[in-house]
Motif scaffolding. Structure first.
Motif, PDB file in Angstrom:
ATOM      1  N   LEU A 145      37.869  17.673  47.187  1.00  0.00           N
ATOM      2  CA  LEU A 145      38.837  18.625  46.653  1.00  0.00           C
ATOM      3  C   LEU A 145      38.206  19.392  45.499  1.00  0.00           C
ATOM      4  O   LEU A 145      37.558  18.802  44.625  1.00  0.00           O
ATOM      5  N   VAL A 146      38.404  20.714  45.490  1.00  0.00           N
ATOM      6  CA  VAL A 146      37.876  21.563  44.420  1.00  0.00           C
ATOM      7  C   VAL A 146      39.060  22.149  43.656  1.00  0.00           C
ATOM      8  O   VAL A 146      39.906  22.838  44.234  1.00  0.00           O
ATOM      9  N   PHE A 147      39.129  21.865  42.357  1.00  0.00           N
ATOM     10  CA  PHE A 147      40.215  22.338  41.506  1.00  0.00           C
ATOM     11  C   PHE A 147      39.700  23.409  40.558  1.00  0.00           C
ATOM     12  O   PHE A 147      38.631  23.255  39.952  1.00  0.00           O
ATOM     13  N   ASP A 148      40.476  24.492  40.433  1.00  0.00           N
ATOM     14  CA  ASP A 148      40.177  25.558  39.478  1.00  0.00           C
ATOM     15  C   ASP A 148      40.948  25.252  38.198  1.00  0.00           C
ATOM     16  O   ASP A 148      42.179  25.146  38.207  1.00  0.00           O
ATOM     17  N   ILE A 149      40.212  25.093  37.095  1.00  0.00           N
ATOM     18  CA  ILE A 149      40.804  24.645  35.832  1.00  0.00           C
ATOM     19  C   ILE A 149      40.921  25.821  34.864  1.00  0.00           C
ATOM     20  O   ILE A 149      39.914  26.469  34.548  1.00  0.00           O
ATOM     21  N   PRO A 150      42.129  26.133  34.366  1.00  0.00           N
ATOM     22  CA  PRO A 150      42.264  27.214  33.380  1.00  0.00           C
ATOM     23  C   PRO A 150      41.704  26.782  32.023  1.00  0.00           C
ATOM     24  O   PRO A 150      41.491  25.594  31.774  1.00  0.00           O
ATOM     25  N   SER A 151      41.488  27.755  31.141  1.00  0.00           N
ATOM     26  CA  SER A 151      40.902  27.439  29.837  1.00  0.00           C
ATOM     27  C   SER A 151      41.841  26.615  28.971  1.00  0.00           C
ATOM     28  O   SER A 151      41.412  25.918  28.056  1.00  0.00           O
ATOM     29  N   LYS A 152      43.140  26.682  29.253  1.00  0.00           N
ATOM     30  CA  LYS A 152      44.109  25.812  28.575  1.00  0.00           C
ATOM     31  C   LYS A 152      45.357  25.717  29.447  1.00  0.00           C
ATOM     32  O   LYS A 152      45.542  26.488  30.398  1.00  0.00           O
ATOM     33  N   GLY A 153      46.200  24.741  29.128  1.00  0.00           N
ATOM     34  CA  GLY A 153      47.438  24.591  29.883  1.00  0.00           C
ATOM     35  C   GLY A 153      47.260  23.754  31.138  1.00  0.00           C
ATOM     36  O   GLY A 153      46.209  23.168  31.388  1.00  0.00           O
ATOM     37  N   ASP A 154      48.332  23.721  31.951  1.00  0.00           N
ATOM     38  CA  ASP A 154      48.354  22.824  33.110  1.00  0.00           C
ATOM     39  C   ASP A 154      48.432  23.572  34.440  1.00  0.00           C
ATOM     40  O   ASP A 154      48.768  22.981  35.468  1.00  0.00           O
ATOM     41  N   ASN A 155      48.072  24.856  34.438  1.00  0.00           N
ATOM     42  CA  ASN A 155      48.132  25.633  35.677  1.00  0.00           C
ATOM     43  C   ASN A 155      46.863  25.411  36.511  1.00  0.00           C
ATOM     44  O   ASN A 155      46.093  26.327  36.788  1.00  0.00           O
ATOM     45  N   ILE A 156      46.657  24.160  36.908  1.00  0.00           N
ATOM     46  CA  ILE A 156      45.472  23.767  37.679  1.00  0.00           C
ATOM     47  C   ILE A 156      45.757  24.003  39.159  1.00  0.00           C
ATOM     48  O   ILE A 156      46.816  23.643  39.665  1.00  0.00           O
ATOM     49  N   ILE A 157      44.809  24.613  39.861  1.00  0.00           N
ATOM     50  CA  ILE A 157      45.018  25.012  41.255  1.00  0.00           C
ATOM     51  C   ILE A 157      44.003  24.319  42.157  1.00  0.00           C
ATOM     52  O   ILE A 157      42.792  24.331  41.867  1.00  0.00           O
ATOM     53  N   LEU A 158      44.491  23.703  43.236  1.00  0.00           N
ATOM     54  CA  LEU A 158      43.599  23.201  44.276  1.00  0.00           C
ATOM     55  C   LEU A 158      43.164  24.395  45.118  1.00  0.00           C
ATOM     56  O   LEU A 158      43.970  24.988  45.836  1.00  0.00           O
ATOM     57  N   CYS A 159      41.889  24.778  45.010  1.00  0.00           N
ATOM     58  CA  CYS A 159      41.457  26.039  45.628  1.00  0.00           C
ATOM     59  C   CYS A 159      40.627  25.844  46.887  1.00  0.00           C
ATOM     60  O   CYS A 159      40.440  26.803  47.651  1.00  0.00           O
ATOM     61  N   GLU A 160      40.139  24.641  47.142  1.00  0.00           N
ATOM     62  CA  GLU A 160      39.260  24.472  48.298  1.00  0.00           C
ATOM     63  C   GLU A 160      39.176  22.999  48.687  1.00  0.00           C
ATOM     64  O   GLU A 160      39.351  22.107  47.862  1.00  0.00           O
ATOM     65  N   MET A 161      38.916  22.759  49.977  1.00  0.00           N
ATOM     66  CA  MET A 161      38.664  21.417  50.497  1.00  0.00           C
ATOM     67  C   MET A 161      37.368  21.475  51.301  1.00  0.00           C
ATOM     68  O   MET A 161      37.276  22.229  52.276  1.00  0.00           O
ATOM     69  N   LEU A 162      36.362  20.731  50.864  1.00  0.00           N
ATOM     70  CA  LEU A 162      35.065  20.722  51.540  1.00  0.00           C
ATOM     71  C   LEU A 162      35.014  19.528  52.494  1.00  0.00           C
ATOM     72  O   LEU A 162      35.272  18.397  52.079  1.00  0.00           O
ATOM     73  N   GLU A 163      34.678  19.770  53.736  1.00  0.00           N
ATOM     74  CA  GLU A 163      34.690  18.702  54.735  1.00  0.00           C
ATOM     75  C   GLU A 163      33.353  18.651  55.463  1.00  0.00           C
ATOM     76  O   GLU A 163      33.152  19.310  56.472  1.00  0.00           O
ATOM     77  N   GLU A 164      32.438  17.867  54.911  1.00  0.00           N
ATOM     78  CA  GLU A 164      31.131  17.662  55.531  1.00  0.00           C
ATOM     79  C   GLU A 164      30.828  16.175  55.720  1.00  0.00           C
ATOM     80  O   GLU A 164      30.200  15.785  56.680  1.00  0.00           O
ATOM     81  N   HIS A 165      31.272  15.356  54.774  1.00  0.00           N
ATOM     82  CA  HIS A 165      31.014  13.917  54.867  1.00  0.00           C
ATOM     83  C   HIS A 165      31.906  13.289  55.934  1.00  0.00           C
ATOM     84  O   HIS A 165      33.086  13.632  56.062  1.00  0.00           O
ATOM     85  N   LYS A 166      31.344  12.346  56.653  1.00  0.00           N
ATOM     86  CA  LYS A 166      32.113  11.616  57.663  1.00  0.00           C
ATOM     87  C   LYS A 166      32.556  10.246  57.142  1.00  0.00           C
ATOM     88  O   LYS A 166      33.391   9.580  57.735  1.00  0.00           O
ATOM     89  N   GLU A 167      31.975   9.809  56.036  1.00  0.00           N
ATOM     90  CA  GLU A 167      32.309   8.523  55.417  1.00  0.00           C
ATOM     91  C   GLU A 167      32.893   8.780  54.025  1.00  0.00           C
ATOM     92  O   GLU A 167      32.836   9.893  53.497  1.00  0.00           O
TER      93      GLU A 167
END
Length: 336
Positions: A145-167
């Motif tokens: 999971l890739v989260f985009d973090i703002p410079s302050k506050g709690d407006n954190i966004i899940l922006c991407e899911m990388l799927e390469e690992h099988k384990e």
């Protein structure tokens, strides 16, 4: 080369988890924070550099609509971004993000429970701060999971899911040399020993996949374009990140490696394992062959201790700290 300092007592012992120690140095306040995971609790210890003052805080794993959670915490690590530091906890139920001192939880991400019971446990493990504003977290499914973090506050966004690992993902790391010309800036490892090398951004790009050899890679680092990986065999391997060329292989420990760390300014590498040894190595790039070389510098035996966490306390490798399974203290060493 190093001598033992006064230990820091912790309220709970350390669980037998990979990379079960995180360190955050706050130079302006002359204090260092340490975290250690025990079952469903994270101990945060603040230690002044003069060794006179300590403070303790404990965080519990969280679940929505549940007063007390028995969900096991898998890892706790500080993520240092351009404009803020976050403490990230991963567990069997989700991902928690706190302000650096653990005082305020700013984000909670619940893991999706499978609709039908499966033999495989569900959890998050592997934490890395990447570039200026991303936090990446690995999953038992092999996703990241890739989260985009703002410079302050709690407006954190899940922006991407990388799927390469099988384990299940075991560990992740970002480029720690501070070099801007490094193409690869993140590496992830899994239970099969497979390594994925990434170039992060708005859309992360897989640069290379280094095949494992059916032995888990428990800890991984990235420094000056070189992947440093520690395995269940006790071996450390050095790969060129982009090409996957193997530069070196060292039979570093007699048992499973639990933790690696790199001091980015000096090129010192710390390795710690179940065999009770913590060892310091030196990494150096040879211009003639353009390959990374590794040399042994120091070792310390922590008697009768299954070491599960080891971290440098500064960027030069002047001091390091160690945790062990069922050990109620953090042992510190400084250069003589």
């Amino acid at each position: 080369m190093y001598h033992k300092e006064k230990s820091i007592q912790i309220k709970n012992s350390a669980s037998a988890l990979y990379n079960n120690l995180s360190v955050l140095r706050i130079a302006p306040r002359s204090i260092t924070y340490f975290t250690v995971v025990h079952a469903n609790t994270v101990s945060i210890i603040s230690a002044s550099w003069d060794g006179l003052n300590y403070s303790h805080r404990q965080l519990q794993s969280k679940e929505p609509n549940v007063a007390t959670s028995t969900s096991l915490i898998m890892q706790a690590a500080w993520c240092i971004l351009r404009s803020r530091e976050l403490l990230v906890l991963t567990s069997q139920k989700g991902i928690q993000m706190y302000e650096a001192d653990g005082s305020i939880m700013v984000y909670w991400h619940a893991l999706e429970a499978p609709e039908t019971p499966t033999a495989q446990a569900v959890f998050a493990r592997g934490i890395a701060a990447v570039k200026e504003n991303y936090v990446c977290v690995g999953l038992s499914s092999g996703g990241i999971l890739v989260f985009d973090i703002p410079s302050k506050g709690d407006n954190i966004i899940l922006c991407e899911m990388l799927e390469e690992h099988k384990e299940s993902v075991t560990d992740m790391a970002s480029e720690c040399s501070g070099s801007q010309e490094c193409i690869a800036d993140m590496v992830s490892a899994d239970d099969s020993g497979t390594l994925c090398v990434w170039k992060s951004g708005e859309e992360s790009q897989l640069l290379n996949k280094i095949t494992g050899f059916d032995m888990g890679c428990s800890s991984v680092k990235l420094w000056k374009g070189t992947v440093v990986a520690g395995y269940g065999t006790g071996q450390i391997r050095l790969y060129e990140a982009v090409t996957g060329i193997l530069h070196a292989e060292v039979n570093a420990h007699a048992r499973w490696i639990y933790s690696l760390d790199i001091a980015p300014f000096s090129g010192l590498l710390l390795s710690a394992a179940e065999d009770s040894f913590v060892r310091v190595w030196h990494l150096a790039l040879t211009p003639e062959s353009n390959s990374m070389e590794i040399s042994h510098m120091y070792n310390e035996c922590v008697t009768d201790t299954q070491i599960c966490g080891a971290k440098f306390c500064d960027g030069d490798g002047y001091a390091f700290a160690v945790t062990g399974y069922d050990l109620g203290e953090i042992i510190r060493y400084t250069q003589t």
